[in-house]
Motif scaffolding. Structure first.
Motif, PDB file in Angstrom:
ATOM      1  N   PHE A 328      82.992 166.836 -43.307  1.00 25.08           N
ATOM      2  CA  PHE A 328      82.593 167.986 -42.508  1.00 25.08           C
ATOM      3  C   PHE A 328      83.283 169.261 -43.003  1.00 25.08           C
ATOM      4  O   PHE A 328      83.600 170.148 -42.214  1.00 25.08           O
ATOM      5  CB  PHE A 328      82.963 167.747 -41.042  1.00 25.08           C
ATOM      6  N   LYS A 332      81.670 176.389 -42.276  1.00 27.76           N
ATOM      7  CA  LYS A 332      82.743 176.677 -41.346  1.00 27.76           C
ATOM      8  C   LYS A 332      82.601 178.041 -40.682  1.00 27.76           C
ATOM      9  O   LYS A 332      83.443 178.421 -39.885  1.00 27.76           O
ATOM     10  CB  LYS A 332      84.091 176.629 -42.098  1.00 27.76           C
ATOM     11  N   VAL A 348      74.450 169.676 -43.010  1.00 25.17           N
ATOM     12  CA  VAL A 348      75.444 168.841 -42.326  1.00 25.17           C
ATOM     13  C   VAL A 348      74.884 167.447 -42.078  1.00 25.17           C
ATOM     14  O   VAL A 348      75.575 166.437 -42.266  1.00 25.17           O
ATOM     15  CB  VAL A 348      75.871 169.499 -40.994  1.00 25.17           C
ATOM     16  N   THR A 389      79.072 172.605 -37.781  1.00 23.99           N
ATOM     17  CA  THR A 389      79.604 171.292 -38.131  1.00 23.99           C
ATOM     18  C   THR A 389      80.191 170.585 -36.931  1.00 23.99           C
ATOM     19  O   THR A 389      79.911 169.408 -36.682  1.00 23.99           O
ATOM     20  CB  THR A 389      80.676 171.442 -39.226  1.00 23.99           C
ATOM     21  N   LYS A 393      78.766 167.186 -35.238  1.00 23.95           N
ATOM     22  CA  LYS A 393      79.668 166.033 -35.230  1.00 23.95           C
ATOM     23  C   LYS A 393      79.870 165.506 -33.813  1.00 23.95           C
ATOM     24  O   LYS A 393      79.844 164.293 -33.574  1.00 23.95           O
ATOM     25  CB  LYS A 393      81.013 166.423 -35.841  1.00 23.95           C
TER      26      LYS A 393
END
Length: 645
Positions: A328, A332, A348, A389, A393
């Motif tokens: 990951f 950002k 991603v 991200t 996630k």
């Protein structure tokens, strides 16, 4: 023709509904509830269609306003316009009531009136007409096909081609034929060539070449003969015939110790001489609580790294991406109050898919998981200090935990007590492919049941594999040594019921259940032969055993080492049980025993694949070689290992 079309919020409030067929107003309730339970709540949104009995349901999610659009129609129909209709209705409904959703929020859903029937009927007519307007596919003419491009000349084989090929093949077969053909060939070759060389020169050259080739072939043959004679075994080794028994350094060389042919079987009272073994080796952890089934444990390195980052916020992290790891470490940038699009998530999700496959998740399952996460997040508004991200996630972690937490929990101890109240044994059947550890984990479960105060009868229904009965006999003897009758009021806690090899497994299981009922056993554990999922005769025999004896629990034993094979095994086992069962509602797999979990480190993807494809719980997890190495599944621990970079 549509059966129904409904629009409801994710909170369960129905906003608008259309019914295309006559019938009760609640006709769409059961299919929609099944869709919610089996797909939406279980995070299985990778596919936008769902089948319930005679209906096919297609759905679309609106994550910005938390809406669900569902259309239902008979599955025997092929309606090509349904996908276009559901997209058009979603866009029309969203645009029409956008201001109401944004201004009033939840109150707008509760107090709002949604008059959408005329708009829906218009969109339905447009979609049906668009499907009719499409011209039917026309068959290609001969001129448009590839065959018409071939000329007649390329399909004609000339006479001179085949003899030339045959001459070449004959020349390669052996030196003698080469020589004779080469001597006879000059005349033929000179007749065919336009500018033939002189006959004398051609003949001399050919003879020299033949002699040279013959010499090379002669030396080559003798060289090969010498190599073969050097590789052949020595005559002294050939004289020693027969197979010597292997003697292990740490084992016992006395063959009498290994002879169990005269041991007691089928619950006879005659005691078998107890063998000497280390109790600590058989039991493992001495500080454990007897009868307790511990959860899986896993310490995530990511959590420790995140704690260090929070404790020292001023110091930059040495590892790029902090606790998110290399998987990951991209995208950002901060996204403030932005709706997620598919283009934002695709990089991603691609990384996540590769990561899941590397962790032994089946490729097909990994694709469906990422697709489900994309549908869940598409259009959702992100927070001010939230990255793409971290959002993706977090959604994937929640989906994985939801998948590992099954719809139906199997509580074996509770079910055994319920069977005791009805004065009958609780029957468990173990099935699976070869070598996954059915007998070993059956012994572990027997030990766990004995420690909880239940008596166990093991039915040796693996009448095919050599040594299968002896293996269970050894486990029975050791379990009785760990829990002797003296510690349980003179009651033998575990016994073996066996009839040898080559017998009908279904008949042995039936006799064992009858014996357990008469002798007052609490649990019957039926061990079956390992079989590949493609072996139709053996799968038919397994379906017969389950159909005839109607066990309370059917457990599929699978190893944690497999990847894509886990999906194939479970799908084909369930399909075989359904196809070969003569019952109207066939008995399928009820739960999973995941073995060899101690050998995979953090590659725990098989647990995800098995639960995703069957929606069945993982009841037990085997984590070692001792009787105490049995655990219950901890969904968060498995997900932590899976998400580890």
């Amino acid at each position: 023709m549509l059966d129904f079309f409904t629009i409801f919020s994710k909170g369960g409030l129905v906003l608008w509904c259309f019914q295309g067929v006559r019938g009760p107003a609640a006709a769409a309730t059961a299919p929609v509830n099944a869709l919610i339970r089996s797909v939406l709540l279980q995070e299985r949104g990778g596919n936008n269609s769902f089948t319930h009995e005679a209906l096919t349901l297609k759905y679309k999610l609106d994550n910005q306003f938390e809406l669900v659009f569902v259309v239902g129609f008979q599955k025997i129909l092929t309606l090509t316009y349904v996908d276009k209709l559901i997209d058009d209705v979603h866009k029309e409904f969203r645009d029409k009531y956008r201001n109401e959703f944004q201004q009033k929020g939840t109150l707008g859903l509760l107090n709002g009136t949604f008059d959408f029937k005329e708009d829906f009927l218009r969109l339905l007519r447009d979609a049906e007409e668009s499907s009719r307007v499409r011209a039917p596919t026309v068959m290609k003419t001969f001129e448009q096909s590839l065959k018409s491009q071939k000329t007649v000349k390329c399909m004609i084989e000339t006479r001179g081609e085949k003899p030339k090929e045959k001459v070449k093949n004959k020349k390669n077969k052996g030196p003698k034929k080469e020589g004779t053909e080469a001597v006879a060939a000059p005349g033929k070759a000179s007749a065919g060539d336009k500018q033939p060389p002189a006959a004398g020169d051609k003949e001399e050259l050919t003879k020299d070449e033949i002699l040279q080739k013959n010499r090379e072939e002669f030396f080559r043959r003798h060289k090969k003969a010498g190599e073969k004679s050097s590789k052949s075994p020595k005559p002294e080794a050939q004289k020693e015939k027969g197979k010597k028994p292997r003697v292990w350094d740490l084992g016992n060389s006395n063959a009498k110790v290994l002879d169990y042919s005269n041991s007691a079987t089928n619950g006879s009272a005659e005691a078998v001489p107890a063998e000497e073994f280390d109790r600590d080796t058989a039991l493992g952890d001495r500080n454990r609580e007897p009868g307790r089934l511990y959860d899986l444990e896993y310490e995530s390195d990511d959590e420790a790294e995140e704690e260090k980052v929070t404790q020292n916020p001023s110091k930059p992290s040495a590892k790029k991406g902090g606790g998110l790891g290399g998987m990951f470490g991209m995208l950002k940038g901060l996204v403030g109050s932005k709706s997620l699009t598919r283009e934002d998530m695709d990089p991603v999700l691609e990384k996540m898919k590769d990561h899941l496959i590397a962790k032994n998740v089946a490729a097909e399952i990994a694709v469906q998981l990422c697709e489900s996460v994309a549908k869940k997040l598409e259009g959702k508004v992100m927070g001010t200090f939230t990255t793409v991200t971290s959002t993706v996630k977090q959604a994937l972690q929640e989906a994985l935990v939801q998948i590992l937490q099954p719809q139906r929990r199997v509580d074996v101890l509770r079910d055994v007590l319920e069977a005791q109240r009805h004065r009958r044994p609780y029957v468990v059947t173990f099935c699976g492919v070869n070598g996954v550890g059915k007998s070993t984990n059956l012994a572990k479960i027997s030990f766990w049941l004995i420690e909880n105060g239940f008596s166990v009868l093991i039915a040796a229904c693996d009448t095919f594999r050599a040594g299968a009965v002896e293996q269970l006999r050894t486990h029975t003897r050791r379990l009785n040594a760990l829990h002797p009758p003296d510690s349980h009021g003179g009651r033998t806690m575990v016994q073996l019921y066996e009839k040898g090899y080559g017998k009908d497994a279904a008949g042995i299981a039936m006799e064992a259940i009858s014996y357990a009922r008469n002798q007052g056993f609490d649990v019957v554990l039926v061990d079956t032969a390992g079989r590949m999922q493609d072996n139709a005769p053996l799968m038919t025999a397994l379906a017969k055993l389950i159909a005839v004896n109607a066990p309370d629990l059917v457990l599929f034993v699978g190893e944690a080492l497999v990847g894509n094979e886990a999906v194939d095994q479970l799908v084909k086992f369930n399909k075989a049980l359904a196809d070969h069962s003569m019952a109207q509602t066939p008995r399928l797999i009820d739960g999973i025993v995941l073995t060899k979990f101690d050998t995979i480190d953090d590659k725990v993807g098989a647990a995800i694949s098995m639960t995703y494809i069957t929606s069945k719980p993982i009841v037990f997890v085997g984590t070692g070689q001792t009787y105490c190495d049995l655990r219950s599944l901890n969904a968060k621990a498995v997900v932590a290992a899976l998400m580890k970079a």
